[in-house]
Design a protein around this motif. Sequence first.
Motif, PDB file in Angstrom:
ATOM      1  N   SER A 190      36.555  28.420  60.179  1.00  0.00           N
ATOM      2  CA  SER A 190      36.109  29.316  61.262  1.00  0.00           C
ATOM      3  C   SER A 190      35.226  30.463  60.793  1.00  0.00           C
ATOM      4  CB  SER A 190      37.323  29.868  62.029  1.00  0.00           C
ATOM      5  OG  SER A 190      38.101  28.817  62.552  1.00  0.00           O
ATOM      6  N   TYR A 191      34.391  30.213  59.798  1.00  0.00           N
ATOM      7  CA  TYR A 191      33.375  31.175  59.371  1.00  0.00           C
ATOM      8  C   TYR A 191      31.996  30.631  59.750  1.00  0.00           C
ATOM      9  CZ  TYR A 191      36.925  33.501  56.504  1.00  0.00           C
ATOM     10  OH  TYR A 191      38.043  34.169  56.070  1.00  0.00           O
ATOM     11  N   SER A 192      31.105  31.524  60.177  1.00  0.00           N
ATOM     12  CA  SER A 192      29.744  31.089  60.492  1.00  0.00           C
ATOM     13  C   SER A 192      28.753  32.204  60.191  1.00  0.00           C
ATOM     14  CB  SER A 192      29.628  30.667  61.964  1.00  0.00           C
ATOM     15  OG  SER A 192      29.846  31.776  62.816  1.00  0.00           O
ATOM     16  N   VAL A 193      27.517  31.806  59.953  1.00  0.00           N
ATOM     17  CA  VAL A 193      26.425  32.747  59.672  1.00  0.00           C
ATOM     18  C   VAL A 193      25.215  32.297  60.485  1.00  0.00           C
ATOM     19  CG1 VAL A 193      24.881  33.693  57.928  1.00  0.00           C
ATOM     20  CG2 VAL A 193      27.257  33.184  57.336  1.00  0.00           C
ATOM     21  N   ALA A 194      24.592  33.223  61.232  1.00  0.00           N
ATOM     22  CA  ALA A 194      23.453  32.840  62.066  1.00  0.00           C
ATOM     23  C   ALA A 194      22.562  34.044  62.315  1.00  0.00           C
ATOM     24  CB  ALA A 194      23.941  32.259  63.392  1.00  0.00           C
ATOM     25  N   ALA A 195      21.283  33.767  62.592  1.00  0.00           N
ATOM     26  CA  ALA A 195      20.374  34.824  63.029  1.00  0.00           C
ATOM     27  C   ALA A 195      20.859  35.327  64.382  1.00  0.00           C
ATOM     28  CB  ALA A 195      18.959  34.286  63.127  1.00  0.00           C
ATOM     29  N   PHE A 196      20.645  36.625  64.658  1.00  0.00           N
ATOM     30  CA  PHE A 196      21.263  37.220  65.845  1.00  0.00           C
ATOM     31  C   PHE A 196      20.454  38.432  66.290  1.00  0.00           C
ATOM     32  CE2 PHE A 196      24.317  40.319  67.659  1.00  0.00           C
ATOM     33  CZ  PHE A 196      24.811  39.567  68.723  1.00  0.00           C
ATOM     34  N   THR A 197      20.333  38.587  67.597  1.00  0.00           N
ATOM     35  CA  THR A 197      19.707  39.780  68.173  1.00  0.00           C
ATOM     36  C   THR A 197      20.722  40.440  69.092  1.00  0.00           C
ATOM     37  OG1 THR A 197      17.525  38.751  68.128  1.00  0.00           O
ATOM     38  CG2 THR A 197      17.798  40.686  69.532  1.00  0.00           C
ATOM     39  N   PRO A 198      21.243  41.602  68.739  1.00  0.00           N
ATOM     40  CA  PRO A 198      22.255  42.256  69.575  1.00  0.00           C
ATOM     41  C   PRO A 198      21.671  42.702  70.917  1.00  0.00           C
ATOM     42  CG  PRO A 198      21.553  43.714  67.806  1.00  0.00           C
ATOM     43  CD  PRO A 198      20.924  42.371  67.542  1.00  0.00           C
TER      44      PRO A 198
ATOM     45  N   ARG B 219      22.675  51.080  68.772  1.00  0.00           N
ATOM     46  CA  ARG B 219      22.569  52.532  68.654  1.00  0.00           C
ATOM     47  C   ARG B 219      22.170  52.885  67.238  1.00  0.00           C
ATOM     48  NH1 ARG B 219      27.553  55.573  69.297  1.00  0.00           N
ATOM     49  NH2 ARG B 219      26.170  57.364  69.036  1.00  0.00           N
ATOM     50  N   GLY B 220      21.045  53.526  67.092  1.00  0.00           N
ATOM     51  CA  GLY B 220      20.666  54.081  65.803  1.00  0.00           C
ATOM     52  C   GLY B 220      20.006  53.119  64.849  1.00  0.00           C
ATOM     53  N   ASN B 221      19.893  51.822  65.208  1.00  0.00           N
ATOM     54  CA  ASN B 221      19.299  50.903  64.241  1.00  0.00           C
ATOM     55  C   ASN B 221      17.782  51.018  64.255  1.00  0.00           C
ATOM     56  OD1 ASN B 221      19.246  49.475  66.829  1.00  0.00           O
ATOM     57  ND2 ASN B 221      18.433  47.779  65.631  1.00  0.00           N
ATOM     58  N   LYS B 222      17.186  50.958  63.068  1.00  0.00           N
ATOM     59  CA  LYS B 222      15.738  50.985  62.922  1.00  0.00           C
ATOM     60  C   LYS B 222      15.183  49.592  62.658  1.00  0.00           C
ATOM     61  CE  LYS B 222      15.913  55.659  60.961  1.00  0.00           C
ATOM     62  NZ  LYS B 222      15.602  56.496  59.770  1.00  0.00           N
ATOM     63  N   TRP B 223      16.040  48.691  62.209  1.00  0.00           N
ATOM     64  CA  TRP B 223      15.600  47.356  61.811  1.00  0.00           C
ATOM     65  C   TRP B 223      15.966  46.342  62.891  1.00  0.00           C
ATOM     66  CZ3 TRP B 223      17.892  48.023  56.223  1.00  0.00           C
ATOM     67  CH2 TRP B 223      17.111  48.986  55.553  1.00  0.00           C
ATOM     68  N   LYS B 224      15.169  45.290  63.031  1.00  0.00           N
ATOM     69  CA  LYS B 224      15.250  44.418  64.204  1.00  0.00           C
ATOM     70  C   LYS B 224      15.693  42.984  63.913  1.00  0.00           C
ATOM     71  CE  LYS B 224      13.621  47.934  66.422  1.00  0.00           C
ATOM     72  NZ  LYS B 224      14.556  48.759  67.227  1.00  0.00           N
TER      73      LYS B 224
ATOM     74  N   LEU C  54      24.703  42.572  61.247  1.00  0.00           N
ATOM     75  CA  LEU C  54      23.913  43.198  60.188  1.00  0.00           C
ATOM     76  C   LEU C  54      22.447  43.098  60.562  1.00  0.00           C
ATOM     77  CD1 LEU C  54      25.730  41.395  57.221  1.00  0.00           C
ATOM     78  CD2 LEU C  54      26.387  43.547  58.320  1.00  0.00           C
ATOM     79  N   MET C  55      21.655  44.106  60.212  1.00  0.00           N
ATOM     80  CA  MET C  55      20.240  44.131  60.566  1.00  0.00           C
ATOM     81  C   MET C  55      19.386  44.279  59.306  1.00  0.00           C
ATOM     82  SD  MET C  55      20.566  43.862  63.835  1.00  0.00           S
ATOM     83  CE  MET C  55      18.913  44.190  64.478  1.00  0.00           C
ATOM     84  N   CYS C  56      18.337  43.456  59.212  1.00  0.00           N
ATOM     85  CA  CYS C  56      17.409  43.491  58.083  1.00  0.00           C
ATOM     86  C   CYS C  56      16.095  44.116  58.515  1.00  0.00           C
ATOM     87  CB  CYS C  56      17.156  42.078  57.561  1.00  0.00           C
ATOM     88  SG  CYS C  56      18.628  41.223  56.988  1.00  0.00           S
ATOM     89  N   GLU C  57      15.404  44.720  57.555  1.00  0.00           N
ATOM     90  CA  GLU C  57      14.133  45.374  57.864  1.00  0.00           C
ATOM     91  C   GLU C  57      13.035  44.358  58.116  1.00  0.00           C
ATOM     92  OE1 GLU C  57      11.377  49.033  56.149  1.00  0.00           O
ATOM     93  OE2 GLU C  57      12.714  47.957  54.783  1.00  0.00           O
ATOM     94  N   GLN C  58      13.015  43.268  57.324  1.00  0.00           N
ATOM     95  CA  GLN C  58      11.960  42.265  57.414  1.00  0.00           C
ATOM     96  C   GLN C  58      12.564  40.904  57.737  1.00  0.00           C
ATOM     97  OE1 GLN C  58       8.807  43.157  57.202  1.00  0.00           O
ATOM     98  NE2 GLN C  58       9.191  45.273  56.513  1.00  0.00           N
ATOM     99  N   GLU C  59      11.784  40.075  58.405  1.00  0.00           N
ATOM    100  CA  GLU C  59      12.242  38.722  58.724  1.00  0.00           C
ATOM    101  C   GLU C  59      12.477  37.911  57.457  1.00  0.00           C
ATOM    102  OE1 GLU C  59      10.902  34.848  61.451  1.00  0.00           O
ATOM    103  OE2 GLU C  59       9.602  36.617  61.298  1.00  0.00           O
TER     104      GLU C  59
END
Length: 357
Positions: free
Chosen positions: A280-288, A292-297, A311-316
């Motif tokens: 029951s673990y998974s990892v995927a790209a995600f857009t919330p 609040r307060g995030n600078k990275w998309k 989690l948010m990364c600065e660059q794709e």
Amino acid sequence: CRDYPDWASYRLGVFLCLKCSGIHRSFSCQIKSIELDFWDDKQVEIMKSNGNASAKAIYEKAVPPYYYQPCQSDCNVLVDQWIRAKYERMEFTGETKYPPPPYTTGILWKKGKENTQFLKRKFVLSERGFTLTYYNREDESKGPKAVIFIKDLNATFQTEKIGHPHGLQITYQTEHNTRNLFVYHENPEDIVTWYNVIRAARYSYLKTAYPTGSDKELVPKITRNYLKEGYMEKTGPNQKEQFKKRWFVLDSQTRKLYYFKDQLDAEELGVIFIGTESNSYSVAAFTPKSTRGNKWKHGIMVDTPARQFVLMCEQEKEQREWIDALRKIQSRPMSPQDYTGKSFELWSLTDTNTQII
């Protein structure tokens, strides 16, 4: 050399890549370009009668199994000292024993736990006791600052992160968390010898703990570089808390994603265990939907049985690299050790900036 060998040392009769040729040039002027320089008949004959395989049989005859043999992507101090150890100091011809005895005790510059100041500290390695001890003062009678068990120790060069060409990170487990020590030595030979002496102690421990294990199985477990490191933004468990910038470290061997407030922090804020899909673990790209307060998309969702992490990364590009690294661990079957103790849990501590993480 694993890169294109377009240089050669006609003193040794070996072919070299550009990076290695520069190191050889610093202690031997007998370096030439294969294509650009003139070669006389005598120099050509030296190359014909020797070669890299012959040199390896002589200069790497007695390399200890624990000695770290660097690749092209490793930091300069490791590559430089490997070449000098072989050809300049001739440490692995079998005529002398490696490592030198004095390296069980010595002085390293260590970063303070709560500040950025590096101070001299005395370190004592006990291969028989499987411990690495350090003292705030050279006087051992005042007692050690910490006794580190070799069982739970890792050492890896972190020259860019520490900001020193000889920077070494020593990581170990305490009762409640992970502890990082950031050290260096002004002499490149000394810091690489310390690194390999630590590896020697780790190798001895592994041979004791796993007496039937082969070198092929045990040597990769002596020390390890982390699969990926870098900054990401992170929110809290409700995914409504303000995003905070955190330094993340992904350890493939322990299947854990550690996060710190800053990259040179002594202790982590929290740890995320990366299990398999069947658990029951998974990892995927995600857009919330709301932030609040995030600078990275560029978002990543790490789903565990306990909770979801956004989690948010600065660059794709960084987003793709993190997802690939996390999925690499996720796709690996879990070992029996992964199911025991605290490994198969979400470790969480109190983060003063995001309340409960």
